[in-house]
Design a protein around this motif. Sequence first.
Motif, short mmCIF file in Angstrom:
data_model
loop_
_atom_site.label_atom_id
_atom_site.label_comp_id
_atom_site.label_asym_id
_atom_site.label_seq_id
_atom_site.Cartn_x
_atom_site.Cartn_y
_atom_site.Cartn_z
N PHE A 7 97.92 -29.98 69.83
CA PHE A 7 99.21 -30.01 69.16
C PHE A 7 100.31 -29.66 70.15
N SER A 8 100.05 -28.67 70.99
CA SER A 8 101.05 -28.22 71.94
C SER A 8 100.35 -27.69 73.20
N ASP A 9 100.93 -27.99 74.35
CA ASP A 9 100.40 -27.48 75.62
C ASP A 9 101.60 -27.18 76.51
N THR A 10 101.89 -25.90 76.69
CA THR A 10 103.06 -25.47 77.44
C THR A 10 102.60 -24.71 78.67
N ARG A 11 103.13 -25.11 79.83
CA ARG A 11 102.78 -24.45 81.09
C ARG A 11 104.04 -24.07 81.85
N THR A 12 104.06 -22.85 82.33
CA THR A 12 105.15 -22.39 83.20
C THR A 12 104.51 -21.55 84.30
N ASP A 13 105.34 -21.02 85.18
CA ASP A 13 104.83 -20.13 86.23
C ASP A 13 104.23 -18.86 85.63
N GLU A 14 104.66 -18.48 84.42
CA GLU A 14 104.16 -17.29 83.74
C GLU A 14 102.76 -17.47 83.18
N ALA A 30 95.86 -18.82 75.13
CA ALA A 30 96.96 -18.42 76.01
C ALA A 30 96.38 -17.69 77.21
N GLU A 31 97.02 -17.87 78.35
CA GLU A 31 96.54 -17.20 79.56
C GLU A 31 97.68 -17.04 80.55
#
Length: 91
Positions: A7-14, A30-31
Amino acid sequence: MNVTRHFSDTRTDEGRVRILVQSGQLVLEAEGPGWQHRSVHVDLGDVTLELAWLPGLGSSLYGEVMDDVARQVQFDGSAPERGGTDLPGAA
């Protein structure tokens, strides 16, 4: 057959947050550096509330996830679960 849908896949440096739809439930994964979380929820409101309480999840990544979830709900026309589209903090 048990089919899992992203449904959702969000990636950032965090870090990274994925929300999966599996067997009528939502799986939150989440990781980030030094931490991981996985939980199962019945609706999107529970997922976003769980995200808000994760100690390793920064406000920037949380904001990105919420933006992505809002886009996905608007794109799909409905939330991917039984509880509807009510999101904590939504106007």
